[in-house]
Design an enzyme around this catalytic site. Structure first.
Site, PDB file in Angstrom:
ATOM      1  N   ASN A 105       0.840  -1.189   0.000  1.00 19.55           N
ATOM      2  CA  ASN A 105       0.000   0.000   0.000  1.00 19.55           C
ATOM      3  C   ASN A 105       0.887   1.256   0.000  1.00 19.55           C
ATOM      4  OD1 ASN A 105      -2.417   1.663   0.213  1.00 19.55           O
ATOM      5  ND2 ASN A 105      -3.415  -0.193   0.898  1.00 19.55           N
ATOM      6  N   ARG A 106       0.325   2.368   0.411  1.00 23.03           N
ATOM      7  CA  ARG A 106       1.041   3.630   0.210  1.00 23.03           C
ATOM      8  C   ARG A 106       1.743   4.135   1.464  1.00 23.03           C
ATOM      9  NH1 ARG A 106      -3.020   3.217  -3.327  1.00 23.03           N
ATOM     10  NH2 ARG A 106      -2.495   3.898  -5.455  1.00 23.03           N
ATOM     11  N   HIS A 131       3.677   0.044  -2.615  1.00 19.49           N
ATOM     12  CA  HIS A 131       3.975  -1.387  -2.755  1.00 19.49           C
ATOM     13  C   HIS A 131       5.461  -1.705  -2.775  1.00 19.49           C
ATOM     14  CE1 HIS A 131      -0.158  -2.097  -2.995  1.00 19.49           C
ATOM     15  NE2 HIS A 131      -0.346  -2.192  -4.304  1.00 19.49           N
ATOM     16  N   HIS A 206      -1.280  -9.937  -3.727  1.00 19.57           N
ATOM     17  CA  HIS A 206      -2.071  -9.000  -4.522  1.00 19.57           C
ATOM     18  C   HIS A 206      -2.803  -9.708  -5.672  1.00 19.57           C
ATOM     19  CE1 HIS A 206      -3.382  -5.318  -6.229  1.00 19.57           C
ATOM     20  NE2 HIS A 206      -2.569  -4.559  -5.531  1.00 19.57           N
ATOM     21  N   SER A 207      -3.395 -10.863  -5.379  1.00 17.65           N
ATOM     22  CA  SER A 207      -4.148 -11.550  -6.448  1.00 17.65           C
ATOM     23  C   SER A 207      -5.375 -10.747  -6.838  1.00 17.65           C
ATOM     24  CB  SER A 207      -4.564 -12.945  -5.978  1.00 17.65           C
ATOM     25  OG  SER A 207      -3.425 -13.786  -5.903  1.00 17.65           O
ATOM     26  N   TYR A 208      -5.623 -10.721  -8.136  1.00 17.00           N
ATOM     27  CA  TYR A 208      -6.845 -10.114  -8.693  1.00 17.00           C
ATOM     28  C   TYR A 208      -7.768 -11.272  -9.063  1.00 17.00           C
ATOM     29  CZ  TYR A 208      -4.656  -5.503  -9.741  1.00 17.00           C
ATOM     30  OH  TYR A 208      -4.054  -4.250  -9.686  1.00 17.00           O
ATOM     31  N   ASP A 276     -11.549   1.165  -3.322  1.00 14.41           N
ATOM     32  CA  ASP A 276     -10.104   1.086  -3.118  1.00 14.41           C
ATOM     33  C   ASP A 276      -9.863   1.520  -1.672  1.00 14.41           C
ATOM     34  OD1 ASP A 276      -7.150   2.306  -4.947  1.00 14.41           O
ATOM     35  OD2 ASP A 276      -7.424   0.785  -3.373  1.00 14.41           O
ATOM     36  N   GLN A 313      -7.578  -4.497   2.226  1.00 21.59           N
ATOM     37  CA  GLN A 313      -7.829  -3.515   1.167  1.00 21.59           C
ATOM     38  C   GLN A 313      -8.730  -4.142   0.126  1.00 21.59           C
ATOM     39  OE1 GLN A 313      -6.421  -0.405   1.310  1.00 21.59           O
ATOM     40  NE2 GLN A 313      -6.997   0.433  -0.667  1.00 21.59           N
ATOM     41  N   GLU A 340      -6.673  -7.543  -0.229  1.00 23.17           N
ATOM     42  CA  GLU A 340      -5.268  -7.588   0.206  1.00 23.17           C
ATOM     43  C   GLU A 340      -5.198  -7.438   1.733  1.00 23.17           C
ATOM     44  OE1 GLU A 340      -3.489  -4.353  -2.184  1.00 23.17           O
ATOM     45  OE2 GLU A 340      -5.358  -4.608  -3.310  1.00 23.17           O
TER      46      GLU A 340
HETATM   47  C1  GLA Z   1      -3.708  -1.560  -4.415  1.00 26.05           C
HETATM   48  C2  GLA Z   1      -4.019  -0.083  -4.266  1.00 26.05           C
HETATM   49  C3  GLA Z   1      -4.636   0.441  -5.541  1.00 26.05           C
HETATM   50  C4  GLA Z   1      -3.744   0.136  -6.744  1.00 26.05           C
HETATM   51  C5  GLA Z   1      -3.402  -1.360  -6.767  1.00 26.05           C
HETATM   52  C6  GLA Z   1      -2.361  -1.699  -7.813  1.00 26.05           C
HETATM   53  O1  GLA Z   1      -4.882  -2.271  -4.563  1.00 26.05           O
HETATM   54  O2  GLA Z   1      -4.908   0.110  -3.180  1.00 26.05           O
HETATM   55  O3  GLA Z   1      -4.790   1.857  -5.422  1.00 26.05           O
HETATM   56  O4  GLA Z   1      -2.549   0.891  -6.623  1.00 26.05           O
HETATM   57  O5  GLA Z   1      -2.862  -1.754  -5.536  1.00 26.05           O
HETATM   58  O6  GLA Z   1      -2.703  -1.207  -9.037  1.00 26.05           O
END
Ligand code: GLA
Length: 375
Positions: A105-106, A131, A206-208, A276, A313, A340
């Site tokens: 995250n940030r 990340h 970070h699986s989608y 998000d 997240q 996440e």
């Molecule tokens: C996380 C963040 C999103 C984005 C994704 C990667 O989910 O919360 O804002 O940056 O990673 O694209």
């Protein structure tokens, strides 16, 4: 709480100590999967358990495939990814399936102060650090893989030694991530890390996911339940304000099942409109605690997420641009969701949030369980 979830919770809690006497789960590999642009060999492993198959890559300790059955037993690959290493190294990759670290995250402005010293990390997601940074973040390095058999099922453990100063972080950090698949189709992910100097660590996967199949359209019809009564609101740069607000009365209230698409257009404050947000996982008597459940109505596939972490997240692929993924399928806007599990965003700068600082002699240890079922 539905009885089905209660059964799952007890199975998962029990699973944390249950000795699987004779597991039919299997692990195979490593198989070659190409090489990085620097020429480092990349390998893949395959875990099979119950009716679920999980493929893993040592670059980024990444989940590259999850084959899960629908209610009729037909399998589909439900995670986004690429057919080769070049895809994972391309701009089209938005952390698909990877292990994220040292800090997911940030981090506001890429800055933090620790023991009186200020650290400046890469600002790789203007105006923040995201990340773990740009070039040597955990998703981009090649980990060392090994196969294991554990009481809970067959496993692959990836290890990585991150040198002091890598991506601007202090301390020599030894990290492992172990993927365990049991006969019950539960994928356990266990992270451990140690450091020789105090340093922030916040790892996640970070699986989608698209439970109808990766690249099959949007996830707006997926039904979500979040076992969370509050969240950490953010500013326009997605940095938490430090508050913890109730979800009640907001489009973030998933305390009962809701379609992702039902209220998403109300989220006008999120860049590129969508979920998000970091949710605060409801406290539970036993860990890992149930954090979220997603069900795709057509296939009947469900994903239930358990975690030892305080936050999760929920992200609905708001930055996906239609980039071609596995089999050339387009990964469209809102074409997947991520759950996440992690400590809260920017925790290193938020004194009221649970700390992410790990000290020498401590063992960072967190667990996430993704349970794949169909109904
Ligand atoms: C996380 C963040 C999103 C984005 C994704 C990667 O989910 O919360 O804002 O940056 O990673 O694209």
């Amino acid at each position: 709480m539905p009885s089905r979830l209660v059964c799952l919770i007890s199975a998962v809690s029990l699973g944390s100590c249950l000795m699987n006497a004779a597991s039919a789960a299997e692990v195979s590999g490593p198989q070659p999967f190409g090489q990085t642009y620097e020429g480092t060999p990349v390998e893949r492993y395959t875990l099979t358990g119950g009716k679920v198959t999980v493929r893993l890559m040592n670059r980024g300790a990444t989940i590259t495939e999850v084959l899960a059955p629908d209610r009729a037993g037909a399998p589909a690959d439900i995670v986004l990814g690429f057919d080769d290493v070049a895809g994972y190294e391309s701009e089209a990759n938005q952390y698909f399936g990877c292990t994220v670290g040292r800090v997911c995250n940030r981090i506001a402005g890429g800055k933090f102060t620790l023991d009186g010293r200020q650290y400046q990390l890469a600002v790789n997601n203007e105006p923040n650090h995201l990340h773990g940074g740009g070039k040597r973040s955990f998703d981009k390095v090649v980990w060392q893989g090994e196969k294991l058999v554990t009481p809970r099922g067959t496993a692959v453990r990836f290890s990585y030694a991150s040198p002091d100063g890598e991506e601007g972080y202090p301390g020599n950090v030894k990290a492992t991530v172990t993927y365990i698949l049991g006969d019950d189709g539960a994928l356990w992910i266990e992270w451990e890390a140690m450091t020789d100097r105090p340093t922030p660590i916040n790892l996640t996967n970070h699986s989608y996911f698209n439970l109808a199949g990766a690249g099959s359209g949007t996830v707006l019809d997926h039904e979500v339940t979040m076992y969370a009564d509050s969240y950490t609101p953010v500013d326009t740069n997605l940095i938490p304000t430090g508050k913890i607000d109730p979800v009640a009365g907001t489009p973030l209230d998933f305390t009962s099942p809701k379609r992702i698409g039902e209220r998403i257009e109300q989220l006008t404050k999120t860049p590129t409109l969508g979920y998000d947000h970091n949710f605060v996982v409801r406290k539970a008597d036993k860990l890992p605690a149930a954090a979220a459940r997603v069900r795709e109505p057509k296939s009947g596939r469900t994903l239930t997420v358990f975690t030892t972490q305080p936050g999760i997240q929920f992200y609905t692929g708001n930055f996906l641009t239609g980039q071609p993924g596995k089999g050339g399928k387009p990964y469209i806007y809102r074409g997947a969701f991520c759950l996440e599990t992690q400590h809260f965003p920017d925790s290193v700068n938020q004194p009221t949030f649970p700390t992410v600082i790990v000290k020498p002699g401590e063992v960072y240890k967190q667990t996430c369980v993704y349970v794949f079922t169909a109904e």
